[in-house]
Each structure stands twice: as structure tokens, then as C-alpha cells.
Design a protein around this motif. Structure first.
Motif, PDB file in Angstrom:
ATOM      1  N   LEU A 266       0.812  -1.214   0.000  1.00  0.00           N
ATOM      2  CA  LEU A 266       0.000   0.000   0.000  1.00  0.00           C
ATOM      3  C   LEU A 266       0.850   1.270   0.000  1.00  0.00           C
ATOM      4  O   LEU A 266       0.403   2.318  -0.474  1.00  0.00           O
ATOM      5  CB  LEU A 266      -0.929  -0.002   1.219  1.00  0.00           C
ATOM      6  N   ARG A 267       2.039   1.171   0.512  1.00  0.00           N
ATOM      7  CA  ARG A 267       2.912   2.354   0.551  1.00  0.00           C
ATOM      8  C   ARG A 267       3.230   2.870  -0.844  1.00  0.00           C
ATOM      9  O   ARG A 267       3.343   4.093  -1.055  1.00  0.00           O
ATOM     10  CB  ARG A 267       4.216   2.022   1.293  1.00  0.00           C
ATOM     11  N   VAL A 268       3.327   1.966  -1.819  1.00  0.00           N
ATOM     12  CA  VAL A 268       3.722   2.384  -3.164  1.00  0.00           C
ATOM     13  C   VAL A 268       2.616   2.201  -4.195  1.00  0.00           C
ATOM     14  O   VAL A 268       2.760   2.641  -5.330  1.00  0.00           O
ATOM     15  CB  VAL A 268       4.978   1.606  -3.617  1.00  0.00           C
ATOM     16  N   ASN A 269       1.510   1.555  -3.802  1.00  0.00           N
ATOM     17  CA  ASN A 269       0.433   1.308  -4.759  1.00  0.00           C
ATOM     18  C   ASN A 269      -0.304   2.602  -5.073  1.00  0.00           C
ATOM     19  O   ASN A 269      -0.674   3.358  -4.175  1.00  0.00           O
ATOM     20  CB  ASN A 269      -0.551   0.279  -4.192  1.00  0.00           C
ATOM     21  N   THR A 270      -0.538   2.850  -6.344  1.00  0.00           N
ATOM     22  CA  THR A 270      -1.175   4.101  -6.766  1.00  0.00           C
ATOM     23  C   THR A 270      -2.525   3.857  -7.442  1.00  0.00           C
ATOM     24  O   THR A 270      -3.037   4.740  -8.117  1.00  0.00           O
ATOM     25  CB  THR A 270      -0.260   4.865  -7.737  1.00  0.00           C
ATOM     26  N   HIS A 271      -3.102   2.663  -7.248  1.00  0.00           N
ATOM     27  CA  HIS A 271      -4.370   2.346  -7.918  1.00  0.00           C
ATOM     28  C   HIS A 271      -5.484   1.946  -6.959  1.00  0.00           C
ATOM     29  O   HIS A 271      -6.633   2.325  -7.174  1.00  0.00           O
ATOM     30  CB  HIS A 271      -4.158   1.228  -8.942  1.00  0.00           C
ATOM     31  N   ARG A 288      -0.321  -0.439  14.002  1.00  0.00           N
ATOM     32  CA  ARG A 288       0.737   0.582  14.093  1.00  0.00           C
ATOM     33  C   ARG A 288       1.641   0.521  12.867  1.00  0.00           C
ATOM     34  O   ARG A 288       1.958   1.556  12.255  1.00  0.00           O
ATOM     35  CB  ARG A 288       1.561   0.369  15.371  1.00  0.00           C
ATOM     36  N   GLN A 289       2.031  -0.695  12.484  1.00  0.00           N
ATOM     37  CA  GLN A 289       2.898  -0.845  11.317  1.00  0.00           C
ATOM     38  C   GLN A 289       2.143  -0.493  10.027  1.00  0.00           C
ATOM     39  O   GLN A 289       2.714   0.138   9.134  1.00  0.00           O
ATOM     40  CB  GLN A 289       3.412  -2.279  11.255  1.00  0.00           C
ATOM     41  N   LEU A 290       0.877  -0.881   9.964  1.00  0.00           N
ATOM     42  CA  LEU A 290       0.097  -0.576   8.769  1.00  0.00           C
ATOM     43  C   LEU A 290      -0.078   0.929   8.597  1.00  0.00           C
ATOM     44  O   LEU A 290       0.017   1.456   7.481  1.00  0.00           O
ATOM     45  CB  LEU A 290      -1.268  -1.260   8.855  1.00  0.00           C
ATOM     46  N   VAL A 291      -0.321   1.627   9.693  1.00  0.00           N
ATOM     47  CA  VAL A 291      -0.483   3.085   9.629  1.00  0.00           C
ATOM     48  C   VAL A 291       0.790   3.754   9.156  1.00  0.00           C
ATOM     49  O   VAL A 291       0.754   4.719   8.372  1.00  0.00           O
ATOM     50  CB  VAL A 291      -0.935   3.631  10.990  1.00  0.00           C
ATOM     51  N   ASP A 292       1.934   3.254   9.598  1.00  0.00           N
ATOM     52  CA  ASP A 292       3.210   3.837   9.157  1.00  0.00           C
ATOM     53  C   ASP A 292       3.338   3.798   7.637  1.00  0.00           C
ATOM     54  O   ASP A 292       3.864   4.738   7.017  1.00  0.00           O
ATOM     55  CB  ASP A 292       4.383   3.085   9.799  1.00  0.00           C
ATOM     56  N   PHE A 293       2.855   2.718   7.028  1.00  0.00           N
ATOM     57  CA  PHE A 293       2.897   2.620   5.566  1.00  0.00           C
ATOM     58  C   PHE A 293       1.812   3.484   4.926  1.00  0.00           C
ATOM     59  O   PHE A 293       2.043   4.128   3.893  1.00  0.00           O
ATOM     60  CB  PHE A 293       2.730   1.165   5.134  1.00  0.00           C
ATOM     61  N   LEU A 294       0.634   3.499   5.525  1.00  0.00           N
ATOM     62  CA  LEU A 294      -0.484   4.246   4.946  1.00  0.00           C
ATOM     63  C   LEU A 294      -0.256   5.753   4.977  1.00  0.00           C
ATOM     64  O   LEU A 294      -0.900   6.489   4.218  1.00  0.00           O
ATOM     65  CB  LEU A 294      -1.782   3.913   5.692  1.00  0.00           C
ATOM     66  N   LYS A 298      -1.684   8.094  -0.786  1.00  0.00           N
ATOM     67  CA  LYS A 298      -2.578   9.236  -1.018  1.00  0.00           C
ATOM     68  C   LYS A 298      -3.731   8.891  -1.959  1.00  0.00           C
ATOM     69  O   LYS A 298      -4.424   9.800  -2.428  1.00  0.00           O
ATOM     70  CB  LYS A 298      -1.783  10.415  -1.595  1.00  0.00           C
ATOM     71  N   VAL A 299      -3.959   7.602  -2.232  1.00  0.00           N
ATOM     72  CA  VAL A 299      -5.021   7.224  -3.171  1.00  0.00           C
ATOM     73  C   VAL A 299      -6.128   6.409  -2.515  1.00  0.00           C
ATOM     74  O   VAL A 299      -7.230   6.335  -3.046  1.00  0.00           O
ATOM     75  CB  VAL A 299      -4.444   6.442  -4.376  1.00  0.00           C
ATOM     76  N   LEU A 300      -5.864   5.796  -1.374  1.00  0.00           N
ATOM     77  CA  LEU A 300      -6.867   4.965  -0.716  1.00  0.00           C
ATOM     78  C   LEU A 300      -8.026   5.827  -0.228  1.00  0.00           C
ATOM     79  O   LEU A 300      -7.816   6.837   0.453  1.00  0.00           O
ATOM     80  CB  LEU A 300      -6.234   4.214   0.453  1.00  0.00           C
ATOM     81  N   ARG A 301      -9.260   5.420  -0.566  1.00  0.00           N
ATOM     82  CA  ARG A 301     -10.450   6.188  -0.185  1.00  0.00           C
ATOM     83  C   ARG A 301     -11.344   5.450   0.799  1.00  0.00           C
ATOM     84  O   ARG A 301     -12.013   6.087   1.602  1.00  0.00           O
ATOM     85  CB  ARG A 301     -11.267   6.528  -1.444  1.00  0.00           C
ATOM     86  N   ILE A 302     -11.385   4.130   0.731  1.00  0.00           N
ATOM     87  CA  ILE A 302     -12.223   3.340   1.640  1.00  0.00           C
ATOM     88  C   ILE A 302     -11.356   2.275   2.299  1.00  0.00           C
ATOM     89  O   ILE A 302     -10.708   1.480   1.610  1.00  0.00           O
ATOM     90  CB  ILE A 302     -13.393   2.686   0.880  1.00  0.00           C
ATOM     91  N   LEU A 303     -11.351   2.259   3.628  1.00  0.00           N
ATOM     92  CA  LEU A 303     -10.584   1.274   4.396  1.00  0.00           C
ATOM     93  C   LEU A 303     -11.535   0.581   5.365  1.00  0.00           C
ATOM     94  O   LEU A 303     -12.120   1.221   6.237  1.00  0.00           O
ATOM     95  CB  LEU A 303      -9.444   1.951   5.142  1.00  0.00           C
TER      96      LEU A 303
END
Length: 443
Positions: A266-271, A288-294, A298-303
């Protein structure tokens, strides 16, 4: 068609193949555009109007059902009649077995044989096929793959076999056929017992289908190897995937390798704009680790993080995500334990993050054991927010103070945007009652 070059004063023939602009949220339009752009195959297919003329396709279907001693599916018949009346170049079949009109005529393997026989000639014009919540087994899946999928299904954009009785055997047949389906954009195979083997087949399909936009594979009894393979596939291979549902895998380990792999992707995914990762056994350290990557996404809209194992500390990390310049529009945290043992710390951190957030439109905090003071903390930031449009909170531990706080918010006529909630409040004998509403819909 010709392409005119004014500068050179020449007329050049247009290329035989051209790109069709496509809105990924309108799969039917994509299928129709592809049908117009692709040459017809299969001999005398001609146009859909020839198959629909005089109700020929409808009559063919009813006659085939009678010959096979099968009930006519009301939904299939209705789709064919609507297609004939619309006089369009494409048609769709939507026959979900959970529809009230299909309860006594759910599609089985024998019905798939009828579909394959009847729709064979009109197959190049089929754009959407929904056979979810039926009784199709591996035999029916193999029949479907041989009869209605593949290269001749040149307009098929969406296929759903959600909640049937398909295993890895049927999944293999479907995946092999879908690799040859040129316009596939959405595939829903959720709630089938595919297991690890079937899950890996879906990853292979994703690798061979770079234009696939939506892959729904939740509740398929996948294991951690499938989760890690999916993350690695999306990290290393070019993919246009925008919606990914991988909820409820069979994860037996307490380590969170799958969470780390998803985060790195997710850190580098742009789609990917929608990610559904409920029931992945994500705990506070994992989030905690997931948030660090997120923080870099800047493209994720629904989690969707429903039904994990997130406590107050996990809510604190999510509060930091909300306080950053993340672009989330919807966040689902239902079914966690943010407020267990009357803990207010997690709710306060979420509220603080929301106070800095300017993008979130909807949040779900149901079934989090939030006590009265925790609900009041949420109410404080909701009252001041000018962007939050929807909230789900009913299934928590209300008291009069928190009920009154939301009663004022829901009845505030000066609020810029009315707040939609899964509950309503009513004042009776100087007491505020909080009641569940069945009309609430997520925007």
C-alpha cells in the motif's frame, strides 16, 4: 473512419484498433463500448436485435427450461424482456439467488447448462452476468467456463458467482476461462470454499489480467500464504486493480507478517482505492505498522477494518492517520474493542484525529463497547466537523449524557450538512431515547 492531418494536408487511414475511454465505475458502459469496437465472432451472430426479434431469445429460454424440466427463473426472463424493450446493443443477466422472486428457483448446475445453450449465439453481447447466492457447484462452474466465458465473451465486463458451492476445482476452470475473456473488469467469487489452492489461482488470474479493476475474494477460506502472495503480486506486477476484498482468511498465527506485506504494498500502490481487510486478526501492533505505511498512501479512499482485534492503542495509531493528510472518505472500525472495560483513551484519540481531518465523510464505530464518556468525546468532534456526513454508533453503551449530546447534533438546524446516522433520538418524559433506524444507508 479516417484521420485527417491538417498540417500535412494528407488523409491517412485510421488504425484498426483504438482505445475506448472508460469510466471504471460503469462496467456496463465499458462492455457496450467494447462490443462496438470489437469485430463479431462466431459466424451469424450479427447484432443482438436479431436474437431479440419477436421475443426469440425469451422464447428460446422458456422452451429450453421446459425441455430440461427446470423452472423458468423470473429474474433471467425479466432481464431478457428488458433488453428486448431497450433495443440496445448489449444485454445483462442478473439472477442473484437471494432475491425474493428467485427463492424457489435458484440456479443449479442444470440451469447453467440451459444458460450456456440458450445464450451461446448472443454471447458476444453479454456485458454482465450475476449468478450470486445460488446452488452452483464445480460441475456448473466448469459448464459456465466452457459455455459462457472465454474469447467469445468479448463484451463481458463483470462476473459474480458469490456464495455458491464452488471449490478449487471449479475455480480453476473459471480462472482459465477468464484469462481469455478480454474485457473482464470485475470478478466476485467471495463466500465459496476455495481454500489455499483456489486463492492462489485467483492470484495467478490477477497476474494475467492487468486490466482487472475489482477482485472480491473474501470468505474463501484462504490462508496467510494467499494474503502474502496477493500483496507481493500487487507490489511487483503492473495492475490497475482498484477494489480488493480479502476479508476473513484462515489465519492461525499470532504474528502479523500478512499485515506488514499489505502495508509495504500500500505504501507504493497508486491504484487501489477500496480495501476490505476485515477479520484479518490485526491487533494494535499490526495496525501501528500498517499506519506507518499508509501515511505515504494518497489514493486509498475506503478502508474496512471491521472485526479485527483493535483496542485503544490501535485507535490511537488510527487517530494519527486521520490527523495526517490522508485522503480516506470512509473508515469502518466496527466489531473491534476500542472501548472495552470503559476505556475512553481510544475514543479520545480518534476524536482528536478527526478534529484535524478534512476529508473523511463516513465512520462506523458500531460494536466497540464505547461507554458514555467515550461517545461524548466522539460527539464533541462530530458537532464541530463540517465534513463528516455519516456515522454509525448505535450498538454501543449509551447513557443519558451521550444520548443528549447526539440529540442536539441531529436536531441542529444550523449545521452545514445534516448528519446521517444509524440511529435516531427522541425526547420522552425528560429522557432521551436512542433507537435503531432501518432506513440508514451509507452514501
Amino acid at each position: 473512419f479516417t484521420r485527417v492531418c491538417v498540417w500535412a494536408g494528407l488523409i491517412c487511414p485510421a488504425p484498426r484498433e483504438f482505445e475506448v475511454a472508460m469510466d471504471e465505475t460503469n462496467l456496463q458502459a465499458a462492455g457496450e463500448a467494447q462490443a462496438e469496437a470489437s469485430p463479431q465472432e462466431g459466424g451469424p451472430d450479427g447484432s443482438l436485435a436479431q436474437h431479440m426479434a419477436g421475443g426469440a431469445l425469451v422464447k428460446s429460454y422458456t422452451d429450453a427450461c421446459q425441455g430440461a424440466d427446470r423452472k423458468v427463473n423470473y429474474l433471467v426472463e425479466r432481464c431478457l424482456l428488458e433488453a428486448a424493450e431497450a433495443n440496445r446493443d448489449t444485454f445483462f443477466i442478473e439472477a442473484p439467488g437471494n432475491h425474493k422472486h428467485a427463492f424457489s428457483s435458484r440456479a443449479e448446475d442444470q440451469d447453467v447448462v440451459v444458460f450456456s445453450k440458450v445464450f451461446q449465439g448472443a454471447l458476444p453481447f453479454l456485458v454482465r452476468l450475476d449468478l450470486s447466492y445460488n446452488l452452483i457447484t464445480d460441475v456448473g462452474a466448469q459448464t459456465l467456463a466452457q459455455g459462457l466465458l472465454g474469447q467469445r465473451a468479448q463484451s463481458l465486463a463483470a462476473l459474480s458467482v458469490r456464495s455458491n458451492s464452488i471449490t478449487a476445482v471449479g475455480c480453476q476452470a473459471l480462472c482459465e476461462a477468464l484469462k481469455q475473456t478480454p474485457t473482464l473488469r470485475r470478478f466476485d467469487v467471495s463466500m465459496n470454499q476455495l481454500g489455499r489452492k483456489g486463492g492462489l489461482m485467483l492470484i495467478d488470474l490477477l497476474q494475467h489480467s492487468p486490466d482487472l479493476l475489482e477482485l472480491l475474494m473474501g470468505d474463501i477460506e484462504a490462508d496467510i500464504d494467499v494474503m502474502v502472495s496477493l500483496a507481493a503480486c500487487l507490489l511487483r506486477n503492473p495492475s490497475q486493480l482498484k477494489v480488493c476484498d480479502i476479508q476473513n482468511p484462515r489465519i492461525a498465527t499470532l504474528q502479523e507478517d500478512h499485515t506488514i506485506h499489505l502495508g509495504r504494498m500500500l505504501r507504493v500502490n497508486t491504484h487501489i482505492t477500496e480495501l476490505y481487510i476485515g477479520k484479518l486478526r490485526i491487533r494494535d501492533d499490526g495496525i501501528r505498522q500498517l499506519v506507518d505505511f499508509l501515511l505515504e498512501n494518497k489514493v486509498l479512499r475506503i478502508l474496512d477494518l471491521r472485526c479485527n482485534d483493535l483496542g485503544a492503542d490501535g485507535a490511537e495509531h488510527l487517530g494519527k492517520l486521520l490527523a495526517s493528510d490522508c485522503q480516506l472518505l470512509k473508515l469502518n472500525l466496527s466489531g473491534n474493542r476500542i472501548g472495552e472495560k470503559s476505556n475512553v483513551h481510544g475514543a479520545k484519540n480518534l476524536a482528536e484525529g478527526l478534529s484535524y481531518n478534512t476529508t473523511l465523510r463516513h465512520i462506523d464505530l458500531n460494536n466497540n463497547l464505547l461507554c458514555g464518556p467515550a461517545l461524548q468525546a466522539i460527539a464533541g468532534v462530530v458537532e464541530r466537523s463540517s465534513t463528516l456526513e455519516g456515522i454509525e454508533l448505535f450498538h454501543n453503551q449509551w447513557d443519558q449524557s451521550s444520548a443528549y449530546a447526539f440529540h442536539k447534533i441531529l436536531n441542529d438546524r444550523n449545521r452545514k450538512l445534516p448528519l446521517k446516522a444509524d440511529f435516531i433520538t427522541d425526547e420522552v418524559d425528560l429522557r432521551i431515547d436512542v433507537c435503531k433506524t432501518d432506513t440508514f444507508q451509507v452514501g
